[in-house]
Design a protein around this motif. Structure first.
Motif, PDB file in Angstrom:
ATOM      1  N   ALA A 119       0.834  -1.208   0.000  1.00  0.00           N
ATOM      2  CA  ALA A 119       0.000   0.000   0.000  1.00  0.00           C
ATOM      3  C   ALA A 119       0.865   1.253   0.000  1.00  0.00           C
ATOM      4  CB  ALA A 119      -0.937  -0.007   1.212  1.00  0.00           C
ATOM      5  N   ALA A 120       1.951   1.242   0.775  1.00  0.00           N
ATOM      6  CA  ALA A 120       2.839   2.407   0.826  1.00  0.00           C
ATOM      7  C   ALA A 120       3.541   2.622  -0.507  1.00  0.00           C
ATOM      8  CB  ALA A 120       3.859   2.224   1.948  1.00  0.00           C
ATOM      9  N   ALA A 121       4.006   1.531  -1.130  1.00  0.00           N
ATOM     10  CA  ALA A 121       4.691   1.653  -2.413  1.00  0.00           C
ATOM     11  C   ALA A 121       3.747   2.214  -3.479  1.00  0.00           C
ATOM     12  CB  ALA A 121       5.235   0.296  -2.844  1.00  0.00           C
ATOM     13  N   ARG A 122       2.486   1.830  -3.421  1.00  0.00           N
ATOM     14  CA  ARG A 122       1.519   2.318  -4.399  1.00  0.00           C
ATOM     15  C   ARG A 122       1.192   3.796  -4.216  1.00  0.00           C
ATOM     16  NH1 ARG A 122      -2.569  -2.953  -4.890  1.00  0.00           N
ATOM     17  NH2 ARG A 122      -1.014  -4.298  -5.932  1.00  0.00           N
ATOM     18  N   LEU A 123       1.486   4.318  -3.036  1.00  0.00           N
ATOM     19  CA  LEU A 123       1.359   5.762  -2.809  1.00  0.00           C
ATOM     20  C   LEU A 123       2.605   6.512  -3.267  1.00  0.00           C
ATOM     21  CD1 LEU A 123      -0.299   5.849   0.742  1.00  0.00           C
ATOM     22  CD2 LEU A 123      -1.362   6.512  -1.431  1.00  0.00           C
ATOM     23  N   SER A 355      -3.237  -0.974   5.312  1.00  0.00           N
ATOM     24  CA  SER A 355      -3.261   0.074   4.290  1.00  0.00           C
ATOM     25  C   SER A 355      -3.354   1.451   4.928  1.00  0.00           C
ATOM     26  CB  SER A 355      -4.450  -0.143   3.347  1.00  0.00           C
ATOM     27  OG  SER A 355      -4.423  -1.416   2.760  1.00  0.00           O
ATOM     28  N   PHE A 356      -4.158   1.549   5.960  1.00  0.00           N
ATOM     29  CA  PHE A 356      -4.325   2.799   6.697  1.00  0.00           C
ATOM     30  C   PHE A 356      -2.974   3.281   7.238  1.00  0.00           C
ATOM     31  CE2 PHE A 356      -5.025   5.103  10.642  1.00  0.00           C
ATOM     32  CZ  PHE A 356      -6.076   5.960  10.354  1.00  0.00           C
ATOM     33  N   VAL A 357      -2.197   2.358   7.821  1.00  0.00           N
ATOM     34  CA  VAL A 357      -0.890   2.720   8.364  1.00  0.00           C
ATOM     35  C   VAL A 357       0.013   3.287   7.273  1.00  0.00           C
ATOM     36  CG1 VAL A 357       1.200   1.854   9.487  1.00  0.00           C
ATOM     37  CG2 VAL A 357      -1.024   1.005  10.205  1.00  0.00           C
ATOM     38  N   ALA A 358      -0.043   2.677   6.091  1.00  0.00           N
ATOM     39  CA  ALA A 358       0.796   3.136   4.981  1.00  0.00           C
ATOM     40  C   ALA A 358       0.528   4.604   4.670  1.00  0.00           C
ATOM     41  CB  ALA A 358       0.541   2.270   3.748  1.00  0.00           C
ATOM     42  N   ILE A 360      -0.805   6.845   6.744  1.00  0.00           N
ATOM     43  CA  ILE A 360      -0.351   7.667   7.867  1.00  0.00           C
ATOM     44  C   ILE A 360       1.141   7.953   7.710  1.00  0.00           C
ATOM     45  CG2 ILE A 360       0.058   7.713  10.354  1.00  0.00           C
ATOM     46  CD1 ILE A 360      -2.854   8.192   9.698  1.00  0.00           C
ATOM     47  N   ALA A 361       1.901   6.934   7.322  1.00  0.00           N
ATOM     48  CA  ALA A 361       3.337   7.139   7.085  1.00  0.00           C
ATOM     49  C   ALA A 361       3.564   8.139   5.958  1.00  0.00           C
ATOM     50  CB  ALA A 361       4.003   5.801   6.758  1.00  0.00           C
ATOM     51  N   TYR A 362       2.740   8.084   4.927  1.00  0.00           N
ATOM     52  CA  TYR A 362       2.837   9.020   3.805  1.00  0.00           C
ATOM     53  C   TYR A 362       2.662  10.459   4.297  1.00  0.00           C
ATOM     54  CZ  TYR A 362       1.695  11.139  -0.745  1.00  0.00           C
ATOM     55  OH  TYR A 362       1.670  11.942  -1.863  1.00  0.00           O
ATOM     56  N   GLY A 363       1.630  10.691   5.112  1.00  0.00           N
ATOM     57  CA  GLY A 363       1.393  12.034   5.637  1.00  0.00           C
ATOM     58  C   GLY A 363       2.482  12.484   6.591  1.00  0.00           C
ATOM     59  N   PHE A 364       2.974  11.557   7.415  1.00  0.00           N
ATOM     60  CA  PHE A 364       4.027  11.868   8.380  1.00  0.00           C
ATOM     61  C   PHE A 364       5.313  12.270   7.663  1.00  0.00           C
ATOM     62  CE2 PHE A 364       7.551  10.618  11.161  1.00  0.00           C
ATOM     63  CZ  PHE A 364       7.163  11.131  12.395  1.00  0.00           C
ATOM     64  N   ILE A 365       5.695  11.494   6.674  1.00  0.00           N
ATOM     65  CA  ILE A 365       6.936  11.748   5.942  1.00  0.00           C
ATOM     66  C   ILE A 365       6.870  13.058   5.173  1.00  0.00           C
ATOM     67  CG2 ILE A 365       8.325  10.928   3.978  1.00  0.00           C
ATOM     68  CD1 ILE A 365       7.728   8.057   5.026  1.00  0.00           C
ATOM     69  N   HIS A 366       5.698  13.358   4.608  1.00  0.00           N
ATOM     70  CA  HIS A 366       5.543  14.571   3.799  1.00  0.00           C
ATOM     71  C   HIS A 366       5.083  15.775   4.618  1.00  0.00           C
ATOM     72  CE1 HIS A 366       6.445  12.657  -0.006  1.00  0.00           C
ATOM     73  NE2 HIS A 366       5.602  11.675   0.273  1.00  0.00           N
ATOM     74  N   ASN A 367       5.039  15.623   5.937  1.00  0.00           N
ATOM     75  CA  ASN A 367       4.692  16.733   6.825  1.00  0.00           C
ATOM     76  C   ASN A 367       3.369  17.387   6.422  1.00  0.00           C
ATOM     77  OD1 ASN A 367       5.242  18.342   9.074  1.00  0.00           O
ATOM     78  ND2 ASN A 367       6.193  19.948   7.824  1.00  0.00           N
ATOM     79  N   MET A 368       2.384  16.555   6.136  1.00  0.00           N
ATOM     80  CA  MET A 368       1.072  17.057   5.733  1.00  0.00           C
ATOM     81  C   MET A 368       0.269  17.501   6.953  1.00  0.00           C
ATOM     82  SD  MET A 368       0.221  14.133   2.846  1.00  0.00           S
ATOM     83  CE  MET A 368      -1.538  14.318   3.129  1.00  0.00           C
ATOM     84  N   PRO A 369      -0.707  18.384   6.768  1.00  0.00           N
ATOM     85  CA  PRO A 369      -1.613  18.736   7.879  1.00  0.00           C
ATOM     86  C   PRO A 369      -2.263  17.479   8.450  1.00  0.00           C
ATOM     87  CG  PRO A 369      -1.923  20.240   6.042  1.00  0.00           C
ATOM     88  CD  PRO A 369      -1.019  19.151   5.545  1.00  0.00           C
TER      89      PRO A 369
END
Length: 470
Positions: A119-123, A355-358, A360-369
């Motif tokens: 899921a993370a790779a697909r993001l 998938s949800f965790v993936a 969350i990691a995407y938002g965390f890494i990209h410093n999203m709101p």
């Protein structure tokens, strides 16, 4: 994807409907348990660039986004005339009989932490899986799936374990094979799970005493190290703590999801309890369901439970409480964000949490709101729920984009306001709303349309798998 096996043994393949895995009833004389993820193997490895093991790589120079720790297996879904017998001896014989003739490969699926990594790779995140798979057909399948998804595989076998590498003809060689999880479904749609890890009191990799240099390099080069409670089925508490401590040393953020195993670990052996407590205190991001948060914090209210984890934590920055189809909450020391879930046709919930965790990691890494991070995480979880099974069936980027475009946000405001009105606290509370921006009492309402307009351009850019644009 469901699996069929010879008709003399099993009935025809099943397809999971909305009730599958959602309400599991318990057949007489058989104990249902959470999916036990574990694995064991010898030496399938993908090399990563060599760096000094103690260079304290700053986060902005780490070239891997997410590394998952252990929890690799192959899931095989079977519909069987009846679930396994209660006797451990009979159950093991039942499992061994299933394993004698490998089912058709088209019905195998990658399981465990493969779900999160895919899921993370697909993001568009650069991912590696730290673990082992065997050098038999199932291991080859698992490594091929990861490779095809652009995910690296790093072995955990150390030189100290060289004496444990045994010939495949040896009587003990099975303990080094890829772990299979047989997902068994009877005609009444009742589910049971069976793997060889069920018949051992020790973790599958209990012999692994320390981290290999390859694993240390992988952790050092990763922005996020993700592990969950199922890792304790495979690695000793000491090995898991070693990985956590090394991640802290080299500045890698730790994500921990205790899952259903959390409650068992909290009353387990002294080593398990110590490791669980350390992970809860030292992780940067904790992810729990509302039931798990209540069990481990001793507090029913999800927001108060999240705040308790923050108080206990040393490094804890985010606590995410998953509220099922209702949505999710993200709690920090100064902010609380809430996002309702999306209304979708749920087919199968397996893999939704991974998938949800993936995301969350995407938002965390990209410093999203915070609220944007929850919105995309809810969308990725919902996209997975619309499919059948996990592994390669988790959310695709196209499905996530479709959900965000649909704006079909759940509108159970009464549920959310009931939770939020109980928590008049000093933190700012942001709530993702289908209506326009505004305020309601102490709530900061953020329009979903505004959030979607920020997320979609990012997701609709060409994504990269490995070094190949898609």
């Amino acid at each position: 994807m469901p699996l069929s096996v010879p008709p003399e043994t099993l009935t025809s393949p099943i397809f999971h409907g909305p009730s599958s895995f959602l309400s599991i009833s318990k057949p007489p004389c058989f104990t249902l348990r959470p999916l036990n993820r574990a694995f064991a193997c010898k030496s399938l490895e993908i090399a990563v660039p060599t760096l000094s093991l103690h260079s304290n790589v700053p986060p902005n120079s780490k070239h891997v986004d997410v590394a998952t720790l252990s929890n690799l297996c192959v899931d095989i879904v079977l519909n069987v005339p009846q679930l396994p017998p209660p006797s451990p001896v009979q159950r093991k014989a039942f499992m061994d009989s299933l394993a004698q003739s490998p089912p058709d490969k088209k019905y195998w699926e990658a399981g465990g932490n493969c779900n999160m990594a895919i899921a993370a790779a697909r993001l568009g995140l650069n991912c590696i899986s730290i673990g082992h798979v065997g050098n038999e057909i199932y291991g080859k399948f698992l490594s091929d799936v990861l490779h095809d998804e652009g995910i690296g595989l790093v072995g955990i076998l150390t030189n100290d374990n060289s004496n444990n590498i045994i010939d495949s003809s040896s009587s003990g060689s099975a303990s080094y094979d890829t772990l299979l999880c047989w997902v068994l479904v009877d005609p009444l749609q009742r589910h049971g799970f069976c793997s060889r890890a069920d018949f051992s009191k020790e973790p599958a990799f209990h012999w692994m005493s320390k981290l290999s240099s390859e694993v240390k390099i992988a952790i050092e080069n990763s922005k996020v190290l993700f592990c969950n409670g199922y890792g304790f089925d495979e690695l000793s508490p000491g090995a898991i703590l070693s990985a956590m401590e090394y991640a802290v040393e080299v500045g890698t953020s730790i994500f921990f999801d205790p899952g259903p195993r959390g409650k068992e670990l909290s009353t387990g052996s002294p080593d398990e309890q110590r490791a669980l407590n350390q992970l809860l205190r030292m992780s940067d991001v904790l992810l729990l369901t509302s039931d798990e948060a209540e069990s481990l914090a001793g507090i029913e209210d999800p927001i108060l439970a999240g705040q308790e984890f923050l108080k206990r934590g040393i490094r804890t920055k985010w606590v995410i409480v998953k509220m099922g189809s209702k949505g999710s909450i993200l709690i920090t020391a100064s902010n609380i964000a809430c996002a309702p879930g999306f209304k979708v046709n749920v087919i199968d919930t397996v893999g939704c949490g991974d998938s949800f965790v993936a995301a969350i990691a995407y938002g965390f890494i990209h410093n999203m709101p915070l609220v944007n991070t929850l919105a995309i995480a809810n969308a990725v979880g919902a996209a997975t729920a619309m499919g059948c099974g996990a592994g390669r069936n988790v959310a695709t980027l196209e499905k996530v984009v479709d959900i965000l475009r649909s704006s079909n946000l759940g509108e159970d405001d009464e549920f959310w306001f009931d939770i939020l009105e109980k928590n008049v606290v000093s933190q700012e509370i942001t709530y993702l709303s289908i209506v326009m921006n505004g305020n309601r009492n102490h709530l900061n309402l953020v329009s979903f349309d505004n959030v979607a307009s920020e997320l979609l351009p990012r997701l609709e850019l060409p994504q990269t798998v490995g070094n190949v644009s898609t």
